[in-house]
Design an enzyme around this catalytic site. Sequence first.
Site, PDB file in Angstrom:
ATOM      1  N   ASP A 176      34.703  41.963  31.364  1.00 33.07           N
ATOM      2  CA  ASP A 176      35.874  41.842  32.237  1.00 33.07           C
ATOM      3  C   ASP A 176      35.394  42.213  33.635  1.00 33.07           C
ATOM      4  O   ASP A 176      34.245  42.646  33.814  1.00 33.07           O
ATOM      5  CB  ASP A 176      36.974  42.813  31.766  1.00 33.07           C
ATOM      6  CG  ASP A 176      38.190  42.822  32.686  1.00 33.07           C
ATOM      7  OD1 ASP A 176      38.688  41.739  33.035  1.00 33.07           O
ATOM      8  OD2 ASP A 176      38.644  43.914  33.090  1.00 33.07           O
ATOM      9  N   CYS A 203      39.166  38.907  29.610  1.00 30.79           N
ATOM     10  CA  CYS A 203      39.748  38.740  30.938  1.00 30.79           C
ATOM     11  C   CYS A 203      40.409  37.370  30.996  1.00 30.79           C
ATOM     12  O   CYS A 203      39.759  36.354  30.741  1.00 30.79           O
ATOM     13  CB  CYS A 203      38.614  38.820  31.969  1.00 30.79           C
ATOM     14  SG  CYS A 203      39.136  38.434  33.642  1.00 30.79           S
ATOM     15  N   ASN A 204      41.701  37.345  31.326  1.00 26.66           N
ATOM     16  CA  ASN A 204      42.425  36.071  31.428  1.00 26.66           C
ATOM     17  C   ASN A 204      41.860  35.208  32.545  1.00 26.66           C
ATOM     18  O   ASN A 204      41.747  33.988  32.417  1.00 26.66           O
ATOM     19  CB  ASN A 204      43.897  36.334  31.728  1.00 26.66           C
ATOM     20  CG  ASN A 204      44.606  37.061  30.603  1.00 26.66           C
ATOM     21  OD1 ASN A 204      45.274  36.458  29.787  1.00 26.66           O
ATOM     22  ND2 ASN A 204      44.464  38.378  30.547  1.00 26.66           N
ATOM     23  N   GLU A 241      42.268  49.709  38.237  1.00 31.73           N
ATOM     24  CA  GLU A 241      40.821  49.917  38.327  1.00 31.73           C
ATOM     25  C   GLU A 241      40.524  51.282  38.951  1.00 31.73           C
ATOM     26  O   GLU A 241      39.564  51.948  38.594  1.00 31.73           O
ATOM     27  CB  GLU A 241      40.240  48.778  39.178  1.00 31.73           C
ATOM     28  CG  GLU A 241      38.780  48.508  39.018  1.00 31.73           C
ATOM     29  CD  GLU A 241      38.354  48.213  37.588  1.00 31.73           C
ATOM     30  OE1 GLU A 241      37.256  48.645  37.267  1.00 31.73           O
ATOM     31  OE2 GLU A 241      39.092  47.601  36.797  1.00 31.73           O
ATOM     32  N   CYS A 255      47.209  39.740  32.169  1.00 31.61           N
ATOM     33  CA  CYS A 255      45.955  40.249  32.725  1.00 31.61           C
ATOM     34  C   CYS A 255      45.605  41.440  31.852  1.00 31.61           C
ATOM     35  O   CYS A 255      46.489  42.250  31.533  1.00 31.61           O
ATOM     36  CB  CYS A 255      46.163  40.682  34.180  1.00 31.61           C
ATOM     37  SG  CYS A 255      44.808  41.687  34.853  1.00 31.61           S
ATOM     38  N   THR A 256      44.343  41.536  31.453  1.00 32.56           N
ATOM     39  CA  THR A 256      43.995  42.590  30.486  1.00 32.56           C
ATOM     40  C   THR A 256      44.098  43.988  31.079  1.00 32.56           C
ATOM     41  O   THR A 256      44.111  44.979  30.341  1.00 32.56           O
ATOM     42  CB  THR A 256      42.587  42.353  29.901  1.00 32.56           C
ATOM     43  OG1 THR A 256      41.647  42.211  30.974  1.00 32.56           O
ATOM     44  CG2 THR A 256      42.562  41.108  29.030  1.00 32.56           C
TER      45      THR A 256
HETATM   46  N1  DGL Z   1      41.500  41.807  33.860  1.00 32.13           N
HETATM   47  C1  DGL Z   1      41.446  40.540  34.472  1.00 32.13           C
HETATM   48  C2  DGL Z   1      42.341  39.506  33.794  1.00 32.13           C
HETATM   49  O1  DGL Z   1      42.682  39.632  32.639  1.00 32.13           O
HETATM   50  C3  DGL Z   1      41.450  40.380  35.969  1.00 32.13           C
HETATM   51  C4  DGL Z   1      41.588  41.515  36.890  1.00 32.13           C
HETATM   52  C5  DGL Z   1      40.978  41.216  38.240  1.00 32.13           C
HETATM   53  O2  DGL Z   1      41.620  40.602  39.114  1.00 32.13           O
HETATM   54  O3  DGL Z   1      39.815  41.563  38.392  1.00 32.13           O
HETATM   55  O4  DGL Z   1      42.694  38.519  34.389  1.00 32.13           O
END
Ligand code: DGL
Length: 287
Positions: free
Chosen positions: A21, A84-85, A165, A197-198
């Site tokens: 991710d 990660c989506n 984060e 989003c994860t």
């Molecule tokens: N965790 C990520 C997702 O699932 C993205 C987060 C980011 O913008 O870095 O999309």
Amino acid sequence: MMTMQAHSITAAVTAPIGLFDSGVGGLSVLRHIHALLPAEALLYFADAAYAPYGEKSEAVLTARALAIAAFLIERGAKALVVACNTATGAAIAALRAAYPSMPIVGVEPGLKPGAAASRNGTVAVMATEAALVAAKFQLLHGQLSQTSGARFILRGCPGLADQIELGQLDSAATADMLRHYILPLLAQGADTLVLGCTHYPLVKPAIERILAEAGAAHVILVDTGDAVARQLGRLLTAAQLLAPQAAAAGAVRGYTSGAAPQLATAFSALLGLQVVVDAVLLPTPSP
Ligand code: DGL
């Protein structure tokens, strides 16, 4: 001969699964995999030097995904989870083309489970802006808007993954940001919020507090981490790569393109796991 064959099969099934991710978000997926498939060894890569992914182009995200996948496979990964989506939307097709025989599982915003869970048919999808514009997501959205009978409200949430984060799971600033994104969705009638989003499941308690304070505790939250773990289990079983169930708990190891202590702290604070983390310089190779 028989013994050698048996040995090589055992070596493959005990190989680790590689996950990645942009940062700590994928830990919301890793925790489901670790709970469902405890015998699996896991390698987790946080691409913190390139976070947030939600503001990156498809070309950058694809180059990062390919570089990280190569790194994880070099360390023995038998399967990959794009936790990660945003990276899934941008790069899963390129990963599958590069590694056609490897089990690869991606994460997509749970539109289908959202539509199935909703009682009034209004489903809000919270995700990064890059995830919402990805062609793969647009296709899914178009199809399900036609077939599921649900109305989807798509809401990009810039800044939210960054707060998470930073470890700001409970801060007043994160709560304000969540209110800013969620209250208008409730006003538009959403009775279901898809956490697309994860990073977002990591602030589920804060979201639940905001829903309760808005008199909307009935609103359903959809997180696909468990479905991803089950899909991974199915793919490993089909490929005869599932670690033996009786085996000892699989080791979890972390890598980051950012600061190692930050990821180690996140593992311990979010999952209660003490994990050895190495900082890795992983530049994107020039095309
Ligand atoms: N965790 C990520 C997702 O699932 C993205 C987060 C980011 O913008 O870095 O999309």
